[in-house]
Design an enzyme around this catalytic site. Structure first.
Site, PDB file in Angstrom:
ATOM      1  N   GLU A  29      25.937  -7.346 -12.008  1.00 36.88           N
ATOM      2  CA  GLU A  29      24.885  -7.508 -13.026  1.00 36.88           C
ATOM      3  C   GLU A  29      24.043  -6.239 -13.146  1.00 36.88           C
ATOM      4  O   GLU A  29      23.765  -5.766 -14.252  1.00 36.88           O
ATOM      5  CB  GLU A  29      23.992  -8.703 -12.656  1.00 36.88           C
ATOM      6  CG  GLU A  29      22.828  -8.892 -13.622  1.00 36.88           C
ATOM      7  CD  GLU A  29      21.946 -10.083 -13.254  1.00 36.88           C
ATOM      8  OE1 GLU A  29      22.482 -11.194 -13.127  1.00 36.88           O
ATOM      9  OE2 GLU A  29      20.732  -9.894 -13.108  1.00 36.88           O
ATOM     10  N   ARG A  65       8.292  15.930 -38.154  1.00 43.15           N
ATOM     11  CA  ARG A  65       6.834  15.755 -38.210  1.00 43.15           C
ATOM     12  C   ARG A  65       6.161  17.112 -38.003  1.00 43.15           C
ATOM     13  O   ARG A  65       6.395  17.780 -36.985  1.00 43.15           O
ATOM     14  CB  ARG A  65       6.383  14.789 -37.112  1.00 43.15           C
ATOM     15  CG  ARG A  65       4.886  14.690 -36.914  1.00 43.15           C
ATOM     16  CD  ARG A  65       4.220  13.947 -38.030  1.00 43.15           C
ATOM     17  NE  ARG A  65       2.796  13.719 -37.750  1.00 43.15           N
ATOM     18  CZ  ARG A  65       1.957  13.168 -38.600  1.00 43.15           C
ATOM     19  NH1 ARG A  65       2.378  12.769 -39.789  1.00 43.15           N
ATOM     20  NH2 ARG A  65       0.690  12.989 -38.272  1.00 43.15           N
ATOM     21  N   GLN A 111       5.558  23.388 -27.001  1.00 49.35           N
ATOM     22  CA  GLN A 111       6.279  23.269 -25.733  1.00 49.35           C
ATOM     23  C   GLN A 111       6.043  21.909 -25.053  1.00 49.35           C
ATOM     24  O   GLN A 111       6.957  21.341 -24.435  1.00 49.35           O
ATOM     25  CB  GLN A 111       5.861  24.411 -24.804  1.00 49.35           C
ATOM     26  CG  GLN A 111       6.791  24.598 -23.623  1.00 49.35           C
ATOM     27  CD  GLN A 111       6.372  25.767 -22.754  1.00 49.35           C
ATOM     28  OE1 GLN A 111       5.261  25.765 -22.212  1.00 49.35           O
ATOM     29  NE2 GLN A 111       7.224  26.758 -22.618  1.00 49.35           N
TER      30      GLN A 111
END
Ligand SMILES: Cc1cc2nc3c(=O)[nH]c(=O)nc-3n(C[C@H](O)[C@H](O)[C@H](O)COP(=O)(O)OP(=O)(O)OC[C@H]3O[C@@H](n4cnc5c(N)ncnc54)[C@H](O)[C@@H]3O)c2cc1C
Length: 141
Positions: free
Chosen positions: A4, A30, A41
């Site tokens: 799992e 943007r 940066q």
């Protein structure tokens, strides 16, 4: 639980990749202060870290899946992988929200939902604390 944990996080690797690509596309388009935000940066480093952690998460998952198939026990690998990938997912989702600024916080964009979903990954199938307990036990602590 080994099965799992490893298979669950395989899907999380895909989400991390999608969030990284979403962040990259947003940072390219943007603009603030006359340039795309990806030129700052502080933003670029977040995405560089996402890419680095994505590749580490992918390799860890592949290795654990191989061990699940070919080894007698994959318990340690499963815990290491579950811990690393789920915590990477939370960090990536949080950084994705941050990169999207106010848009990352509002419900119109799917970014905040990704963060809510990510938090669950450090809880289900054994919390991060339990994975650390298992890893420590394998180390004889
Ligand atoms: C989205 C989601 C989906 C889920 N899906 C399933 C499902 O399909 N099947 C299922 O059975 N369960 C499922 N769960 C439940 C999940 O497995 C449990 O919430 C989880 O195991 C933690 O148990 P708890 O909520 O009782 O927290 P608690 O055990 O009360 O833990 C609370 C806090 O204490 C910490 N803690 C507890 N014991 C220790 C310890 N010994 N050492 C260190 N820290 C410890 C925990 O890490 C946690 O931070 C799901 C949970 C979520 C959030």
């Amino acid at each position: 639980m080994d099965w799992e944990r490893i298979l669950l996080v395989a899907s999380h690797v895909g989400v991390i990749e999608r969030l990284m690509e979403t962040s990259l596309a947003y940072a390219r388009t943007r603009s603030q202060f006359g340039q795309p935000i990806g030129k700052f940066q502080a933003v670029a480093h977040k995405i560089a870290d996402m890419k680095t952690q994505l590749e580490a998460a992918r390799l860890l998952t592949y290795r654990s899946a191989w061990r699940l198939e070919n080894s007698r026990s994959a318990s340690l690998d499963a815990s290491i992988t579950k811990l690393f990938v789920s915590e990477t997912l939370v960090k990536t989702a949080l950084d994705t929200v941050q990169i999207h600024g106010g848009y990352g916080f509002i419900a119109e964009f799917e970014v905040e939902r990704a963060l809510r979903d990510a938090v669950g990954s450090t809880i289900y199938s054994g919390t991060s604390e339990m994975q650390r307990n298992i890893i420590a036990r394998w180390l004889g602590l």
